[in-house]
Design an enzyme around this catalytic site. Sequence first.
Site, mmCIF file in Angstrom:
data_model
loop_
_atom_site.group_PDB
_atom_site.id
_atom_site.type_symbol
_atom_site.label_atom_id
_atom_site.label_comp_id
_atom_site.label_asym_id
_atom_site.label_seq_id
_atom_site.Cartn_x
_atom_site.Cartn_y
_atom_site.Cartn_z
ATOM 1 N N THR A 1 -0.077 4.938 1.085
ATOM 2 C CA THR A 1 -0.231 5.877 2.184
ATOM 3 C C THR A 1 -0.123 5.153 3.514
ATOM 4 O O THR A 1 -0.801 4.176 3.748
ATOM 5 C CB THR A 1 -1.594 6.568 2.085
ATOM 6 O OG1 THR A 1 -1.811 6.892 0.726
ATOM 7 C CG2 THR A 1 -1.624 7.795 2.930
ATOM 8 N N ARG B 1 -5.642 4.092 -7.931
ATOM 9 C CA ARG B 1 -7.086 4.205 -7.997
ATOM 10 C C ARG B 1 -7.737 2.819 -7.960
ATOM 11 O O ARG B 1 -8.659 2.533 -8.700
ATOM 12 C CB ARG B 1 -7.506 4.932 -9.284
ATOM 13 C CG ARG B 1 -7.430 6.429 -9.154
ATOM 14 C CD ARG B 1 -8.627 6.913 -8.399
ATOM 15 N NE ARG B 1 -8.620 8.352 -8.193
ATOM 16 C CZ ARG B 1 -8.731 8.915 -6.989
ATOM 17 N NH1 ARG B 1 -8.813 8.170 -5.919
ATOM 18 N NH2 ARG B 1 -8.756 10.202 -6.873
ATOM 19 N N ASP C 1 0.865 -1.159 0.000
ATOM 20 C CA ASP C 1 0.000 0.000 0.000
ATOM 21 C C ASP C 1 0.913 1.223 0.000
ATOM 22 O O ASP C 1 2.101 1.116 0.297
ATOM 23 C CB ASP C 1 -0.845 -0.062 1.273
ATOM 24 C CG ASP C 1 -1.673 1.167 1.453
ATOM 25 O OD1 ASP C 1 -2.250 1.624 0.456
ATOM 26 O OD2 ASP C 1 -1.738 1.677 2.580
ATOM 27 N N GLY D 1 -4.968 3.445 -3.520
ATOM 28 C CA GLY D 1 -6.214 4.090 -3.899
ATOM 29 C C GLY D 1 -5.973 5.522 -4.346
ATOM 30 O O GLY D 1 -6.869 6.210 -4.812
#
EC number: 7.6.2.1
Lengths: 359, 1248
Positions: B454, B864, B452, B731
């Site tokens: 963040t 995204r 991931d 994301g």
Amino acid sequence: MLIVFFLPHLLYFSSYWSKILKMKKDNKPDNTAFTQQRLPAWQPVLSVGIVLPLFFIIGLAFIGIGIGLLITSNNIQEFEEEYTGIGDNSNCYICANNATANCKCTLNFTIAQPIQGSVFMYYGLTNYYQNHQKYLSSRDDQQLAGETYYLKNPSQSCKPYQMDINNNPIAPCGSIANSFFNDAFALYYNNQGFLDEVKLDGSAIAWWTDHNVKFSNPSQTGSNLSQIFEGTVKPINWSKPVYNLDVNNPDNNGFINEDFLVWMRTAALPDFRKLYRRISGNYSSFMPSGNYTLEITYNYPVKDLPGKKKVIFSTVSWMGGKNQFLGIAYLVFGSLCFVMGFILLIVYAKYQNVEDNDD
Amino acid sequence: MELNSRLGSVDSLDPNDEDMPYSDDETEDELESPLPRTDDEQNRINQETEDNQVPSKKDGTWKVKANDRHFLELPEFKKKHHFCFKKSKYAGNAIKTYKYNALTFLPLNLLEQFKRAANAYFLALLILQVIPQISTLPWYTTLVPLILVLGITAVKDLVDDIARHKMDNEINNRKCDVIQNEKFTESKWMNIKVGDVVRLKKNDFIPADLLLLSSTEPNSLCYVETAELDGETNLKFKMALKVTDEHLQQESQLAKFDALLECEEPNNRLDKFTGTMMWRNQSFPVDMNNILLRGCKIRNTDICHGLVIYAGADTKIMRNGGKTRFKRTNIDYLMNYMVYTIFGLLILISAGLAIGNAFWQEQIGTNAWYLNYGNDYTPSYQGFLTFWGYIIILNTMVPISLYVSVEVIRLGQSHFINWDLQMYYAEKDTPAKARTTTLNEQLGQIEYIFSDKTGTLTQNIMAFKKCNINGKTYGGHCREDGATVDRIHPVDFSWNRYSEGNFKFYDHCLHHSIKYEKEPEIWEFFKLLALCHTVMVEHNEEELVYQAASPDEGALVSAARNFGFVFLARTQDTITINEMGSVNTYEVLAMLDFNSDRKRMSVILRYPDGKIRLYCKGADTVIYERLHPDAKNIKDTQEALDVFANETLRTLCLCYKDIGEEEYEIWDRKHKAASISMADREAALDKVYEEIEKNLFLIGATAIEDKLQDGVPETIAKLARAEIKIWVLTGDKKETAENIGYSCQLLDDDTEIHYGEKVKELLNIRQENRRNMEVVTTGKQKRYDPFFSGNKKNALIITGSWLNDILHEKKKKKKKKLRLRRPKSKEEEFSQQEAKYKEDLIKEQLQSDFVDMACECSAVVCCRVTPKQKAMVVNLVKKYKKAVTLAIGDGANDVNMIKTADIGVGISGQEGMQAVMSSDYAFAQFRFLERLLLVHGRWSYIRMCKFLRYFFYKNFAFTLVHFWYSFFSGFSAQTAYENWFITLYNVLYSSLPVLLVGLLDQDVNDKLSLRFPRLYLPGQKGLLFNYTNFFISLFHGIFTSLIIFFIPYGAFLQTMGQDGEAPSDYQSFAVTTASALIITVNLQISLDTSYWTFINAFSVFGSIAVYFGIMFDIHSAGIHVLFPSAFTFTGVAPNALRQPYLWLTIILTTGICLMPVIALKFLYKIIKPSEGDKVLKNRKKYEKEEALTRRPVSLRRGGTARRSAYAFSHGKGYADLIVSGQSIRRKPHAPRPAVSRVGESSLATQTS
């Protein structure tokens, strides 16, 4: 063992305790050599300096031992005679084929070299599976240990030699006892036509522990052996009851009869020999060369197995009896180690050069 | 700006890079587009019935009556439980995670344990051993190890369950206020029932899913922290219904509250709730905005009241848990297959020996008069019985203690991970935590890491780093006169009473200019930062606390504050700031908030002197389009932006515009009209905003650093050298992700980046080629040719929408609808199936191609993507590459991926717990991954492999001696050892050294493991434990057993003891072989041990000593007197082992067993040295080097232009809330407690 399995847990809890005791506020792990996997350690590497000397030294040592063993083995004098009675011209042919009890036959043999030192007499059987699982377990150690209850109530493991047809308990019960070796021998030295009996000593031929610990007669104060064994029957194949095995020596009867003990210590392999007697008396440390006559009381059937019966006379050394195998094995393996050491040396030299060129 | 123009003109055919594809939890009906109906009558009817069924299922059958506990007991809510026993369908609020209680522990635990194949197998053996015809070994040979194994597992389960009991109790006994008898009384959580009205205070955990009724905040707002639920650390607000806000503030009112709530049945969707509240003959719709979920924490709200809707097991958080996949390692699978192989071997050998027994029986047994079984079984039946007898005596080939030993080793490894100081993060006081203890060795086999962004790669902390004002760049290490220096202490802001201690800035020149008002533009710059934002402020005992919608904005406002432009307060239409000591209040005429299309925000202010000015900040591309032709510094700022972007900073342009009174009047009218327009208000507003935001004048640009976690680039570089591929799944927006890719050196300037279109094109070409190929060469072997030619490094950056588009993801959903339509005929059905099959095939090929292509790239970034897609990507790689995957993340959106990957790692120490709770390993910093994999993973793998190889070996060597012995004991299933030796061999005599090797062994130390990442490669390829190794162990075992049997055999052929007694008895033979075996296997493990600590030495010699000790004890007179039938080897050890001959036999046996091993090891080391051997060879040299130098890793910055063309990574700010005045306190002077520090967390709105 349990400690091993719980080692991690224990260590964890111990750190937990130390946390409580020190009133530790934070979650910082302990900085110990163990928790940080920094225990002082020796990291051996199979380097050429270790491996090559190892091979040479072990090779030499094993060759040395091998030579020693072979010499010792060769110095042992051993004399083996078969008396199964299979061949027509065999003295025991008649006994082997006529199953009459206490059939006697004689065996003449010559000892070419006089035998120095104490001589032991063994009987040997071949193709006889004393190590068969069913056979091996067909005994009652509690009965043999002299426990009175089991004397009358032998264990199930003795089946089918647990009870006789009349439901009397058999003592000693089981297949091993039932198949007790019952040939008897007498040895004579043919001293210029005159047969001089060579004294055979049957005492202390079994292990001390067997005689004194593992086997013992049921004790009952004020009774003699035959009274103690009352209510039991002798094993089916036996001719004498267990309390009457040695008529000459009343102490050598019951479960602690030495011959019985030797028989009960079952052999590891199907070809085996068992100690029968020690040569004693005049011949105890020296058997002169010449003709000997062995008088055999032939009882034990082996013809159908088909097996062989033998008697063996042998001296012993520090390593026991005559056996070439171990000496040869040592010699062969020692030499192999030595050769391997050279091969390793050559390979090492070759690859070392290659590597040096690489660098 | 090719990229930007492409971005700007997203055409309708291609997927939109900006949008998240679809929500994770979209249900089937939301996704399905209405299908054109066929005119077929039958189909229409079918469809109608389907349609009718769906709503009836969805109807709100969950009814909650406030303050009425008897309501739950109504018969209509009873549900059949067991037999006729009926129970309310409403769960109580007590939770139960434990498995056993005092009574059920023993039966349940045993049942559970016997479900395991190995244990059941040994139970079966135990039963076999009781059958007298078969029994070849006494019962205790199996029972003792089995009890030990069961006992250890039971104790472990017990400890775990007690921990769960404690946890449950702690949670169930938490206190909270509930209305009982019209009064709030304190009650335990477990006593809360559906329909209760509860009162919660600040910082309370929410005990159940509640309907928010009222709170002490204006408009009954209630701030909650959802960290435990979704991992997001920013506060969210919930709002009560207007009617409950107005009428349910007092205790008495709440006590009389008697509404009936109808809603959906309990489900696990965290983002959706629909229901209706019926109260006072009116009905009110209730949605997610009114619901407080269990697991959240009340923040920043003094008191709030709620109505319990779902309790205990029905709550959404509980419904979400418990789906954890049971993960197993590759080695586990291998191990199982090997155990099956051994089992097959066991049956084969037993069958062979049984046949042998039948023949023996036929040939010899029938003549052996001394053998009398007491029955007249035929030889073949006897052989059949012997088969079972051999199954029993050879059972030790299947190692009973294998599984429990493996568990112990893994447990130990896990503790070592927990204890590792170098994975302890002192700042947050978080040590690493292995949450599952069953996966350690898998850590040494990782090939793909999915990370991931963040919170994992980055800290999610924004720091104001640089700025460009009036064409001049500030932010380096500068003295007051502007000269650049290497080292300088940070600027001292102590003159400013509002300054924050943790703000560091090194440009004294800028500071100097502000303080002495050198350039008006600089003041204007910071004034803009202080005025143009949607941050909310709280006064907390002399201290200002900001709540920002995004960390970027917080960083900017707080930077302005430190430089002396302090945002003090705002009301609905004013904003007050302190400008270098003078307090000014500006009237806010309009706030033009952010959204993802506009990428900018503006405020229109009326100065105290009546001047109207618009301040605007936004993404450079957006701003540059709207600049006034005469605007200054366009070129300088552009260059500065390029420089900032190269340094992977997040940039923003600032500008202003003065507006005339009339111009504003006209615009204001349009604005008002637009803001009340009913149809498509958003679009209308955007259009109005667009009108005023033009002809802007540039002030400057800001650069914010998205701080990477410590050591991320170094870690990634090191992992790359270990040939571990790292994929970033985020994301975030494409540009952000790409930027981070550069800053953590996943991407560099030599890398050629491929985007969605290119990927699709390549895939299509491949597909096309394949079709053509099929025509030309059918059945020819597939040849793999790479997608990318040339030596250039390739990288893939792909968005979620493209992923869906490329991989035909959506089609799957539609197909379900297809099935509903009744096919007209058989042919149609057939063709439908055909089509479906074809489609599946094509999809599979596409996926496989895509994975192949992605694996060719050195880096893959997916942006995204939804949590579901993250998991899908992980699954793709797992499926088509058969590789071991690791997923690392910190947030709730990573949970799916963490659960899907072979190993999930959670970043702990953050507020959110969801990722950690579902992870297998947790630690505080990304960089610890390096140590976890390269040190702990590698060690665990090597240790486990060594352990297994040796374990199999030692059991073969042990058991197969029986096999050889069979040939000399009439195939009678006679053991070659004493029974007690068989019982204790695996548990006592041979287990400790190998267990310690499994726990402590290290071929090279941690420093060298880290320094030579290539040492990790054997693990990835699974070289240290596979079928080859297994068979080597097997043959090694066979060899050893052969020697161990036949050397003593030769020695026993014809022998007698020193004193004439014949030691060729069975018992002496058993002792000789056993002693040789024990010495051999213990020396063998010594050869395999590469890290000799005193514990190892102690264990090896201890094991041998324990063997002799126990043997002499068992063979002693004393124990025979006590148990004559159990200990029958009386006197054997002392009698046999006093013979030098037998010792020579033992020595020779051991020598022959070990010397060839030493020779082979040595040859292997010389001829084909492994990576580890090479390192070890130079160990001393390396260690010396290590002590001398520690080279700093140099960071290289890119050369060519890269633009970070985005504004904020968030959506809308708080403008609505501010303008509507909802959040503004009625009593503004009341002191408010701290919520959170700016920069660490922020308050985000629910923008739906």
